[in-house]
Design a protein around this motif. Structure first.
Motif, PDB file in Angstrom:
ATOM      1  N   GLN A  48    -101.344 -11.281   4.211  1.00 58.67           N
ATOM      2  CA  GLN A  48    -100.898 -10.574   4.483  1.00 58.67           C
ATOM      3  C   GLN A  48     -99.825  -9.282   4.790  1.00 58.67           C
ATOM      4  OE1 GLN A  48    -100.012 -11.701   7.861  1.00 58.67           O
ATOM      5  NE2 GLN A  48    -101.255 -14.059   7.772  1.00 58.67           N
ATOM      6  N   ASP A  49     -99.771  -9.521   2.760  1.00 57.55           N
ATOM      7  CA  ASP A  49     -99.313  -8.196   2.218  1.00 57.55           C
ATOM      8  C   ASP A  49    -100.468  -7.203   1.947  1.00 57.55           C
ATOM      9  OD1 ASP A  49     -96.764  -9.461   2.001  1.00 57.55           O
ATOM     10  OD2 ASP A  49     -97.268 -10.338   0.055  1.00 57.55           O
ATOM     11  N   MET A  50    -101.600  -6.974   2.343  1.00 59.43           N
ATOM     12  CA  MET A  50    -102.550  -5.937   2.233  1.00 59.43           C
ATOM     13  C   MET A  50    -102.227  -5.727   2.966  1.00 59.43           C
ATOM     14  SD  MET A  50    -105.410  -8.670  -0.336  1.00 59.43           S
ATOM     15  CE  MET A  50    -106.065  -7.031  -1.127  1.00 59.43           C
ATOM     16  N   GLU A  51    -103.248  -4.149   2.795  1.00 59.03           N
ATOM     17  CA  GLU A  51    -103.231  -3.231   2.916  1.00 59.03           C
ATOM     18  C   GLU A  51    -104.001  -3.391   4.263  1.00 59.03           C
ATOM     19  OE1 GLU A  51    -103.885   0.438   0.556  1.00 59.03           O
ATOM     20  OE2 GLU A  51    -102.286   0.704   1.732  1.00 59.03           O
ATOM     21  N   ASN A  52    -105.029  -2.640   5.020  1.00 60.59           N
ATOM     22  CA  ASN A  52    -106.062  -2.260   5.772  1.00 60.59           C
ATOM     23  C   ASN A  52    -107.088  -1.481   4.866  1.00 60.59           C
ATOM     24  OD1 ASN A  52    -108.669  -0.926   7.116  1.00 60.59           O
ATOM     25  ND2 ASN A  52    -107.464  -2.494   8.789  1.00 60.59           N
ATOM     26  N   HIS A  53    -108.452  -2.435   4.945  1.00 60.91           N
ATOM     27  CA  HIS A  53    -109.172  -2.156   3.133  1.00 60.91           C
ATOM     28  C   HIS A  53    -110.753  -1.101   3.962  1.00 60.91           C
ATOM     29  CE1 HIS A  53    -106.786  -4.661   0.515  1.00 60.91           C
ATOM     30  NE2 HIS A  53    -107.334  -4.459  -0.304  1.00 60.91           N
ATOM     31  N   LEU A  54    -110.309  -0.710   4.987  1.00 61.56           N
ATOM     32  CA  LEU A  54    -111.903  -0.837   5.847  1.00 61.56           C
ATOM     33  C   LEU A  54    -112.007   0.887   4.983  1.00 61.56           C
ATOM     34  CD1 LEU A  54    -113.599  -0.577   7.965  1.00 61.56           C
ATOM     35  CD2 LEU A  54    -112.328   0.611   9.269  1.00 61.56           C
ATOM     36  N   SER A  55    -110.290   1.601   4.570  1.00 62.77           N
ATOM     37  CA  SER A  55    -111.112   3.247   3.982  1.00 62.77           C
ATOM     38  C   SER A  55    -111.785   3.144   2.158  1.00 62.77           C
ATOM     39  CB  SER A  55    -109.598   3.744   3.833  1.00 62.77           C
ATOM     40  OG  SER A  55    -108.713   3.076   3.086  1.00 62.77           O
ATOM     41  N   ARG A  56    -111.823   2.190   1.884  1.00 60.99           N
ATOM     42  CA  ARG A  56    -111.493   2.017   0.046  1.00 60.99           C
ATOM     43  C   ARG A  56    -113.630   2.039   0.097  1.00 60.99           C
ATOM     44  NH1 ARG A  56    -107.092   0.424   0.624  1.00 60.99           N
ATOM     45  NH2 ARG A  56    -105.667  -1.154  -1.059  1.00 60.99           N
ATOM     46  N   LYS A  57    -113.728   2.479  -1.268  1.00 63.98           N
ATOM     47  CA  LYS A  57    -115.009   2.885  -1.296  1.00 63.98           C
ATOM     48  C   LYS A  57    -115.567   2.377  -1.560  1.00 63.98           C
ATOM     49  CE  LYS A  57    -117.050   6.308  -4.843  1.00 63.98           C
ATOM     50  NZ  LYS A  57    -116.241   7.473  -6.149  1.00 63.98           N
ATOM     51  N   GLU A  58    -115.513   0.770  -1.990  1.00 60.25           N
ATOM     52  CA  GLU A  58    -117.219  -0.089  -1.496  1.00 60.25           C
ATOM     53  C   GLU A  58    -116.933  -0.179  -0.576  1.00 60.25           C
ATOM     54  OE1 GLU A  58    -113.119  -1.771  -2.980  1.00 60.25           O
ATOM     55  OE2 GLU A  58    -114.095  -0.234  -3.620  1.00 60.25           O
ATOM     56  N   VAL A  59    -116.293  -0.353  -0.019  1.00 60.84           N
ATOM     57  CA  VAL A  59    -116.444  -1.158   1.678  1.00 60.84           C
ATOM     58  C   VAL A  59    -117.270   0.313   2.157  1.00 60.84           C
ATOM     59  CG1 VAL A  59    -115.329  -2.067   3.755  1.00 60.84           C
ATOM     60  CG2 VAL A  59    -114.490  -2.341   1.411  1.00 60.84           C
ATOM     61  N   ALA A  60    -116.392   1.347   2.616  1.00 57.01           N
ATOM     62  CA  ALA A  60    -116.849   2.734   3.065  1.00 57.01           C
ATOM     63  C   ALA A  60    -118.745   2.503   2.713  1.00 57.01           C
ATOM     64  CB  ALA A  60    -116.710   3.594   3.209  1.00 57.01           C
ATOM     65  N   GLU A  61    -118.745   2.835   1.539  1.00 55.60           N
ATOM     66  CA  GLU A  61    -119.999   2.874   1.014  1.00 55.60           C
ATOM     67  C   GLU A  61    -121.086   1.265   1.493  1.00 55.60           C
ATOM     68  OE1 GLU A  61    -122.381   3.269  -3.251  1.00 55.60           O
ATOM     69  OE2 GLU A  61    -120.676   3.821  -2.946  1.00 55.60           O
ATOM     70  N   ALA A  62    -121.067   0.483   1.789  1.00 55.26           N
ATOM     71  CA  ALA A  62    -121.624  -0.861   1.907  1.00 55.26           C
ATOM     72  C   ALA A  62    -121.335  -0.144   3.224  1.00 55.26           C
ATOM     73  CB  ALA A  62    -120.519  -2.051   1.989  1.00 55.26           C
ATOM     74  N   MET A  63    -120.399  -0.282   4.149  1.00 59.26           N
ATOM     75  CA  MET A  63    -120.918  -0.080   5.585  1.00 59.26           C
ATOM     76  C   MET A  63    -122.158   1.405   6.167  1.00 59.26           C
ATOM     77  SD  MET A  63    -117.439   0.753   8.833  1.00 59.26           S
ATOM     78  CE  MET A  63    -116.902   1.846   7.765  1.00 59.26           C
ATOM     79  N   GLN A  64    -121.394   2.527   5.429  1.00 61.31           N
ATOM     80  CA  GLN A  64    -122.588   3.273   5.384  1.00 61.31           C
ATOM     81  C   GLN A  64    -123.887   3.272   5.261  1.00 61.31           C
ATOM     82  OE1 GLN A  64    -121.174   7.220   3.092  1.00 61.31           O
ATOM     83  NE2 GLN A  64    -118.728   7.329   4.703  1.00 61.31           N
ATOM     84  N   SER A  65    -124.126   2.902   4.609  1.00 58.06           N
ATOM     85  CA  SER A  65    -125.454   2.124   3.314  1.00 58.06           C
ATOM     86  C   SER A  65    -126.018   1.102   4.261  1.00 58.06           C
ATOM     87  CB  SER A  65    -125.569   2.404   2.145  1.00 58.06           C
ATOM     88  OG  SER A  65    -124.603   1.142   1.988  1.00 58.06           O
ATOM     89  N   GLY A  66    -124.678   0.196   4.889  1.00 58.60           N
ATOM     90  CA  GLY A  66    -125.406  -1.049   5.382  1.00 58.60           C
ATOM     91  C   GLY A  66    -126.286  -2.289   4.749  1.00 58.60           C
ATOM     92  N   GLY A  67    -125.948  -1.387   2.948  1.00 59.58           N
ATOM     93  CA  GLY A  67    -126.395  -2.595   1.838  1.00 59.58           C
ATOM     94  C   GLY A  67    -125.009  -2.990   0.993  1.00 59.58           C
TER      95      GLY A  67
END
Length: 600
Positions: free
Chosen positions: A102-121
């Motif tokens: 509940q106290d954690m911010e949105n993690h969509l912009s985290r580098k590892e998440v963004a890299e995983a979303m872009q590469s699909g891996g």
């Protein structure tokens, strides 16, 4: 050289230290990258295993979903030893093993998440976690259903172990670097010492050679470039020593020649200063080299005419020869030769002065001139007498027997006198030219003097002159008996001729006082011929041994003297390595004292 050695050692240490440090940095970097790559591989494998166990089709409210995924994250953390985070496709954190979602911010912009979303891996990132306050390695993979991304699973592991491993590596590198510095320092110093020590020795020898120590040598046995340099220095020192020895020998010879030259040598440099003065020149000019060297020639207390002659040579730069009378320290006639000196292509260097003392030469020339004049005069007198009386006889005096007999007696006496004169001149010439070899033999002095007195006895009786002798019976000397008799007869004849009637002539022979040798035998004798004659004036005493010199010319001619007797006596005495002197007082008589060595 010590500073150079220290700098060389420092350079070696810096180079080795830099090399070791660079190797440590490279090794630490490689170790860190290797460790992180291994972690990434393990985390990817674990994420794939976890993906199999996830059921993303959970229904219910968002709160129920957060509770479900948080519980799952807590259980997985215990087995994976890593922080586990479930992230919805829109970046909302549904579960986290270490923090309240509940106290954690949105993690969509985290580098590892963004890299995983872009590469699909697989996506990763390393950063400082503000939540956990440490460096973390993050890895994320997408959760797909029917080709659509439903969410993300993320693992996070602390890099403390990696940092600890790197620190261990750095500790090892620093310890190794310190050890390398110490070892490198010792080795570098040794290498620097081995390199600089020969150079230091070569430098020291070079300084010694510069200070004219040509015996210094470099003791290096190496065959490398430094050894060759040392051999070259030794060869140069050998060559310099040989050349300096030659220069010193030449200088010694030149100095010996200059010091033993009869002629005086002076040198004046281009500035007019006296720079060279040999011993003969010191005697001629009357000043020592200490008083003249380094002084200007016109300030050196020299005769004005001499300094003017030097100035003339400097001005004209031509050779000058002249004769000059010097009055100090004694009156002398000098021949002066001044030669200009030059070096290179006619560059003025000074004046060389050569001084010849020609006083004796000029005196000899004067004596020869006087001798010729005296001989001519002495020969002219009897020849004129003979000629005059012969002309008188031819004019008719032959008829008067008494006059003719008187004139013929005069002609005979003058011819006898002329014969004696010519004989004495020839005798003196032979003695002076040392063409008379002396035949030395033992002479018994008592018998010798007695025989000489017997020869003069008839002449002495005519004037009632007493002849006496005082000679030891045991006295012998080594001499040429004929020449010694000539000496004694001449002196006795002189005494008889210049002693009035009733006078006395005495011969005394005795050892010279102070001439006794170590054996107790005397080494010199003294023969004194004294008379009670008219004596010799004091002003004439210094000249009585000169040729043709007479104290009383009229009486000398009447006595038949040629004026050469005493001169002959003096030369004969000197041929016997003896001395003769005279003591006389007018009206009181004369003493001739002859000293002769006993043995030749």
């Amino acid at each position: 050289m010590q500073k150079f050695r220290a700098r060389l050692t420092l350079i070696f240490i810096v180079l080795i230290g830099a090399s070791v440090l660079a190797a440590g940095l490279f090794m630490a970097r490689m170790l860190k990258e290797s460790h992180i790559d291994a972690l990434k591989t393990n985390m990817e494998r674990e994420l794939k295993v976890i993906l199999v166990t996830i059921d993303w089709r959970q229904t219910g409210t968002e709160t129920e979903q957060i509770r479900y995924f948080t519980e799952r994250a807590d259980r997985l953390k215990a087995s994976a030893d890593a922080r586990v985070t479930y992230i919805r496709s829109d970046g909302k954190v549904l579960g986290d093993s270490d923090h309240d979602p509940q106290d954690m911010e949105n993690h969509l912009s985290r580098k590892e998440v963004a890299e995983a979303m872009q590469s699909g891996g697989f996506g990763t990132d390393m950063r400082y976690s503000a939540t956990l306050q440490r460096n973390m390695l993050y890895a994320a993979v997408p959760v797909k259903e029917d080709g659509q991304i439903k969410g993300f699973l993320r693992l996070a592991m602390s890099l403390e172990d990696v940092d600890a491993s790197i620190r261990q590596v750095w500790y090892g590198v620093l310890i190794g670097l310190l050890a390398v510095f110490i070892i490198a320092g010792l080795i570098s110093y040794r290498i620097a010492y081995s390199l600089t020590r020969p150079i230091e020795m070569i430098t020291r020898v070079a300084y010694q050679i510069t200070n004219m120590n040509y015996k210094a040598r470099v003791h290096i046995r190496k065959k490398d470039e430094v050894g060759q340099l040392g051999q070259a220095i030794n060869g140069m020192a050998d060559s310099l020593q040989l050349q300096m020895n030659r220069i010193l020998e030449d200088e010694s010879r030149l100095k010996s020649v200059l010091e033993n030259m009869i002629s005086g040598v002076m040198m004046i440099d281009r500035e007019g200063k006296i720079v060279l003065l040999n011993r003969s020149a010191e005697e001629i000019v009357g000043f020592s080299s200490h008083e003249l060297l380094g002084k200007k020639f016109d300030e050196a207390k020299q005769q004005y005419e001499f300094t003017q002659l030097i100035q003339e040579c400097i001005d004209s730069k031509e050779h000058i020869r002249d004769e000059m009378i010097f009055y100090y320290p004694s009156e002398r006639i000098l021949e002066i030769n001044l030669s200009p000196l030059s070096v290179g292509e006619g560059e003025w260097a000074g004046v060389l002065i050569v001084l010849h003392d020609i006083t004796a030469v000029r005196r000899l020339e004067r004596m020869r001139s006087e001798f010729v004049a005296n001989v001519s005069h002495e020969l002219k007198t009897p020849i004129a007498a003979v000629k005059g009386f012969a002309e008188t006889l031819l004019a008719g005096a032959l008829n008067d027997k008494e006059t003719a007999r008187s004139f013929l007696q005069i002609i005979f006496d003058e011819s006898e006198r002329l014969n004696r004169l010519i004989g004495d001149i020839l005798e003196l010439s032979k003695i002076e030219s040392k063409r008379i070899p002396l035949q030395f033999s033992p002479v018994h002095m008592h018998t010798f003097v007695a025989n000489a007195l017997n020869v003069m006895n008839a002449e002495a009786k005519k004037k009632s002159i007493e002849l006496a002798m005082e000679v030891d019976e045991e006295m012998y000397i080594e001499a040429d008996e004929d020449r010694l008799r000539q000496i004694l007869i001449n002196l006795l004849s002189n005494g008889v001729n210049y002693t009035p009637e009733g006078g006395k002539v005495r011969v005394k022979v005795e050892p010279v006082e102070g001439s006794y040798g170590p054996s107790g035998d005397y080494e010199r004798i003294q023969m004194t011929i004294s008379d009670t004659g008219i004596g010799i004036p004091k002003k004439d005493l210094p000249r009585i041994f000169e040729r043709f010199y007479r104290v009383d010319k009229a009486r000398s001619r009447s006595s038949g003297g040629t004026g050469l007797g005493l001169s002959i006596v003096k030369h004969l005495v000197e041929l016997h390595k003896g001395t003769i002197r005279v003591e006389s007082e007018v009206g009181m008589g004369t003493k001739f004292i002859v000293e002769l060595p006993v043995i030749h």
